[in-house]
Design a protein around this motif. Structure first.
Motif, PDB file in Angstrom:
ATOM      1  N   ARG A 153       0.837  -1.205   0.000  1.00 28.67           N
ATOM      2  CA  ARG A 153       0.000   0.000   0.000  1.00 28.67           C
ATOM      3  C   ARG A 153       0.870   1.253   0.000  1.00 28.67           C
ATOM      4  NH1 ARG A 153      -5.258   0.879   0.934  1.00 28.67           N
ATOM      5  NH2 ARG A 153      -5.560  -1.337   1.380  1.00 28.67           N
ATOM      6  N   LYS A 154       1.948   1.232   0.769  1.00 29.98           N
ATOM      7  CA  LYS A 154       2.851   2.395   0.799  1.00 29.98           C
ATOM      8  C   LYS A 154       3.451   2.652  -0.573  1.00 29.98           C
ATOM      9  CE  LYS A 154       4.587   1.802   5.511  1.00 29.98           C
ATOM     10  NZ  LYS A 154       5.813   1.435   6.261  1.00 29.98           N
ATOM     11  N   ALA A 188       3.687   5.974  -5.411  1.00 31.78           N
ATOM     12  CA  ALA A 188       3.497   6.145  -6.854  1.00 31.78           C
ATOM     13  C   ALA A 188       2.493   7.255  -7.131  1.00 31.78           C
ATOM     14  CB  ALA A 188       3.042   4.833  -7.489  1.00 31.78           C
ATOM     15  N   GLN A 189       1.442   7.306  -6.345  1.00 32.14           N
ATOM     16  CA  GLN A 189       0.427   8.358  -6.502  1.00 32.14           C
ATOM     17  C   GLN A 189       1.034   9.742  -6.297  1.00 32.14           C
ATOM     18  OE1 GLN A 189      -2.763   7.877  -7.288  1.00 32.14           O
ATOM     19  NE2 GLN A 189      -3.484   5.922  -6.514  1.00 32.14           N
ATOM     20  N   ARG A 190       1.947   9.839  -5.343  1.00 32.32           N
ATOM     21  CA  ARG A 190       2.568  11.137  -5.064  1.00 32.32           C
ATOM     22  C   ARG A 190       3.528  11.547  -6.166  1.00 32.32           C
ATOM     23  NH1 ARG A 190       2.955   8.978   0.132  1.00 32.32           N
ATOM     24  NH2 ARG A 190       5.142   8.415  -0.186  1.00 32.32           N
ATOM     25  N   ARG A 213      -0.117   7.481 -20.954  1.00 29.79           N
ATOM     26  CA  ARG A 213       0.657   6.251 -20.786  1.00 29.79           C
ATOM     27  C   ARG A 213       2.029   6.445 -20.146  1.00 29.79           C
ATOM     28  NH1 ARG A 213       0.855   7.738 -26.055  1.00 29.79           N
ATOM     29  NH2 ARG A 213       2.859   7.728 -27.162  1.00 29.79           N
ATOM     30  N   HIS A 214       2.660   7.609 -20.341  1.00 28.69           N
ATOM     31  CA  HIS A 214       4.007   7.772 -19.793  1.00 28.69           C
ATOM     32  C   HIS A 214       4.009   7.543 -18.282  1.00 28.69           C
ATOM     33  CE1 HIS A 214       8.125   9.271 -19.450  1.00 28.69           C
ATOM     34  NE2 HIS A 214       7.712   9.995 -18.435  1.00 28.69           N
ATOM     35  N   ALA A 215       3.097   8.199 -17.612  1.00 32.65           N
ATOM     36  CA  ALA A 215       3.023   8.064 -16.157  1.00 32.65           C
ATOM     37  C   ALA A 215       2.671   6.635 -15.756  1.00 32.65           C
ATOM     38  CB  ALA A 215       1.999   9.046 -15.589  1.00 32.65           C
ATOM     39  N   ALA A 216       1.787   5.997 -16.512  1.00 35.60           N
ATOM     40  CA  ALA A 216       1.390   4.629 -16.180  1.00 35.60           C
ATOM     41  C   ALA A 216       2.594   3.683 -16.281  1.00 35.60           C
ATOM     42  CB  ALA A 216       0.262   4.170 -17.106  1.00 35.60           C
ATOM     43  N   PHE A 217       3.371   3.813 -17.348  1.00 37.95           N
ATOM     44  CA  PHE A 217       4.555   2.966 -17.504  1.00 37.95           C
ATOM     45  C   PHE A 217       5.555   3.221 -16.382  1.00 37.95           C
ATOM     46  CE2 PHE A 217       4.136   0.384 -21.109  1.00 37.95           C
ATOM     47  CZ  PHE A 217       3.584   1.077 -22.183  1.00 37.95           C
ATOM     48  N   GLU A 218       5.838   4.506 -16.132  1.00 44.59           N
ATOM     49  CA  GLU A 218       6.839   4.856 -15.119  1.00 44.59           C
ATOM     50  C   GLU A 218       6.418   4.349 -13.738  1.00 44.59           C
ATOM     51  OE1 GLU A 218       9.788   7.298 -15.592  1.00 44.59           O
ATOM     52  OE2 GLU A 218       9.464   6.127 -17.423  1.00 44.59           O
ATOM     53  N   ALA A 219       5.167   4.584 -13.386  1.00 44.04           N
ATOM     54  CA  ALA A 219       4.688   4.212 -12.055  1.00 44.04           C
ATOM     55  C   ALA A 219       4.675   2.697 -11.881  1.00 44.04           C
ATOM     56  CB  ALA A 219       3.289   4.783 -11.821  1.00 44.04           C
ATOM     57  N   CYS A 220       4.296   1.980 -12.915  1.00 46.51           N
ATOM     58  CA  CYS A 220       4.265   0.519 -12.832  1.00 46.51           C
ATOM     59  C   CYS A 220       5.675  -0.031 -12.690  1.00 46.51           C
ATOM     60  CB  CYS A 220       3.560  -0.057 -14.051  1.00 46.51           C
ATOM     61  SG  CYS A 220       3.155  -1.804 -13.872  1.00 46.51           S
ATOM     62  N   HIS A 221       6.605   0.523 -13.426  1.00 45.81           N
ATOM     63  CA  HIS A 221       8.002   0.113 -13.338  1.00 45.81           C
ATOM     64  C   HIS A 221       8.533   0.340 -11.922  1.00 45.81           C
ATOM     65  CE1 HIS A 221      12.231   0.308 -15.401  1.00 45.81           C
ATOM     66  NE2 HIS A 221      12.160  -0.607 -14.459  1.00 45.81           N
ATOM     67  N   PHE A 222       8.261   1.532 -11.405  1.00 40.62           N
ATOM     68  CA  PHE A 222       8.666   1.851 -10.030  1.00 40.62           C
ATOM     69  C   PHE A 222       8.057   0.845  -9.048  1.00 40.62           C
ATOM     70  CE2 PHE A 222       9.264   4.045  -6.113  1.00 40.62           C
ATOM     71  CZ  PHE A 222       8.041   4.083  -5.464  1.00 40.62           C
ATOM     72  N   ARG A 260      21.943  -2.039  -3.917  1.00 38.80           N
ATOM     73  CA  ARG A 260      20.809  -1.368  -3.306  1.00 38.80           C
ATOM     74  C   ARG A 260      20.414  -0.202  -4.197  1.00 38.80           C
ATOM     75  NH1 ARG A 260      22.565  -0.175   2.713  1.00 38.80           N
ATOM     76  NH2 ARG A 260      20.384  -0.200   3.216  1.00 38.80           N
ATOM     77  N   ARG A 261      19.117  -0.046  -4.379  1.00 38.99           N
ATOM     78  CA  ARG A 261      18.631   1.053  -5.201  1.00 38.99           C
ATOM     79  C   ARG A 261      18.116   2.157  -4.308  1.00 38.99           C
ATOM     80  NH1 ARG A 261      16.089   0.754 -10.270  1.00 38.99           N
ATOM     81  NH2 ARG A 261      14.397   1.844  -9.236  1.00 38.99           N
ATOM     82  N   PRO A 262      18.537   3.380  -4.555  1.00 35.85           N
ATOM     83  CA  PRO A 262      17.948   4.471  -3.781  1.00 35.85           C
ATOM     84  C   PRO A 262      16.507   4.697  -4.224  1.00 35.85           C
ATOM     85  CG  PRO A 262      19.460   5.317  -5.443  1.00 35.85           C
ATOM     86  CD  PRO A 262      19.547   3.825  -5.495  1.00 35.85           C
ATOM     87  N   ALA A 263      15.664   5.111  -3.320  1.00 37.81           N
ATOM     88  CA  ALA A 263      14.279   5.411  -3.695  1.00 37.81           C
ATOM     89  C   ALA A 263      14.292   6.625  -4.622  1.00 37.81           C
ATOM     90  CB  ALA A 263      13.447   5.705  -2.451  1.00 37.81           C
ATOM     91  N   PRO A 264      13.460   6.640  -5.661  1.00 37.14           N
ATOM     92  CA  PRO A 264      13.473   7.780  -6.587  1.00 37.14           C
ATOM     93  C   PRO A 264      13.030   9.055  -5.884  1.00 37.14           C
ATOM     94  CG  PRO A 264      11.644   6.304  -7.050  1.00 37.14           C
ATOM     95  CD  PRO A 264      12.459   5.645  -6.013  1.00 37.14           C
ATOM     96  N   LYS A 265      13.592  10.177  -6.323  1.00 42.01           N
ATOM     97  CA  LYS A 265      13.206  11.452  -5.722  1.00 42.01           C
ATOM     98  C   LYS A 265      11.806  11.804  -6.190  1.00 42.01           C
ATOM     99  CE  LYS A 265      17.802  13.473  -5.100  1.00 42.01           C
ATOM    100  NZ  LYS A 265      18.362  12.180  -4.876  1.00 42.01           N
ATOM    101  N   SER A 266      11.102  12.523  -5.361  1.00 47.13           N
ATOM    102  CA  SER A 266       9.752  12.936  -5.735  1.00 47.13           C
ATOM    103  C   SER A 266       9.812  13.876  -6.931  1.00 47.13           C
ATOM    104  CB  SER A 266       9.108  13.648  -4.548  1.00 47.13           C
ATOM    105  OG  SER A 266       7.888  14.215  -4.951  1.00 47.13           O
ATOM    106  N   THR A 267       8.888  13.684  -7.854  1.00 43.93           N
ATOM    107  CA  THR A 267       8.839  14.594  -9.005  1.00 43.93           C
ATOM    108  C   THR A 267       7.752  15.648  -8.812  1.00 43.93           C
ATOM    109  OG1 THR A 267       7.292  13.136 -10.144  1.00 43.93           O
ATOM    110  CG2 THR A 267       9.634  12.825 -10.598  1.00 43.93           C
ATOM    111  N   ALA A 268       7.105  15.582  -7.664  1.00 45.16           N
ATOM    112  CA  ALA A 268       5.987  16.528  -7.396  1.00 45.16           C
ATOM    113  C   ALA A 268       6.497  17.946  -7.294  1.00 45.16           C
ATOM    114  CB  ALA A 268       5.276  16.124  -6.118  1.00 45.16           C
TER     115      ALA A 268
END
Lengths: 148, 91
Positions: free
Chosen positions: A59-60, A65-67, A99-108, A140-148
């Motif tokens: 859920r987190k 991803a929503q943010r 679709r760009h956001a959908a692909f990126e968010a799903c990958h993440f 180890r992968r760093p968490a992606p930075k927020s794009t908001a």
């Protein structure tokens, strides 16, 4: 929708769960049991979960991803127990206006799930069995930075 | 104080238990708990550098101080590597 199930995953149901009138694109990721890994012939995979925490972490990830992307909905279902060759162990669906956001968010979402969700995979192969984990040597992968 | 331990996957097989209750001094940290477990279970030695911990279903660092009746999960590596609070340094 965030679920852990012991039966075959209904992929269409996961995709339907993110349907939204505001969505113009749906991306669905399906992880399936592959018949070979690291030079070994795989017979089946078996998954074990710390269920209460795994659901919370899933859920987190959806909320993160929503943010970070302009998406509509996220659904994630992971199967536990034995997952035979070719069957789905995890399905993630994301809907978005575009679709760009959908692909990126799903990958993440799938990359992050593999990093932090407490679900373990046991590989049954010809000649033995092994818990997949520290021996993979993945950095180890760093968490992606927020794009908001 | 009592804390409730959960074991999974390779660790569960190694210890042959999926859960256990453990008596600890007040103020003990996750690191203290791990040291106590390693003293009791020599088969855990060497796993510290790849183990992560969760208390009440949240990842924590080794210096996290435990409270009575905390649920502590010992989390062996999941596939894909982990970007979660620091693990212990290699034994």
């Amino acid at each position: 929708m965030y679920q852990i199930v012991s039966q075959p995953i209904d992929v269409a149901a996961v995709t339907s769960a993110v349907a939204d009138p505001g969505s113009g694109a749906t991306v669905t990721f399906i992880g399936t049991t592959r018949d070979r890994n690291d030079g070994r012939r795989v017979l089946r995979l078996e998954y074990e979960a710390y269920t209460e925490m795994a659901l919370a972490e899933m859920r987190k990830i959806g909320e993160a991803a929503q943010r970070q992307w302009p998406i509509e909905r996220v659904a994630m279902v992971h199967r536990i127990g034995v997952v035979p060759l070719g069957e789905a162990s995890v399905v993630i669906a994301v809907s978005a206006g575009h679709r760009h956001a959908a692909f990126e968010a799903c990958h993440f979402a799938i990359d992050r799930l593999k990093e932090v969700v407490p679900i373990w995979k046991k590989e049954h192969f010809e000649g033995g069995e092994i818990w997949i984990g520290s021996q993979t040597g993945s950095p180890r992968r760093p968490a992606p930075k927020s794009t908001a | 104080m009592i804390v409730h331990l959960r074991f999974f996957a390779s660790l569960r097989e190694r210890l042959r238990h999926s859960e256990a209750d453990r008596q600890l001094s007040e103020g003990a940290s996750v690191g203290d708990l791990w040291a106590a477990l390693c003293a009791d279970y020599p088969e855990l030695k060497g796993l510290g550098s790849s183990m992560t911990f969760a208390v009440n279903r949240e990842y924590v660092k080794p210096d996290h101080v435990l409270a009575p009746n905390d649920e502590v999960a010992l989390i062996p590596p999941v596939s894909g590597g982990m970007d979660v609070p620091d693990r212990f340094p290699a034994d």
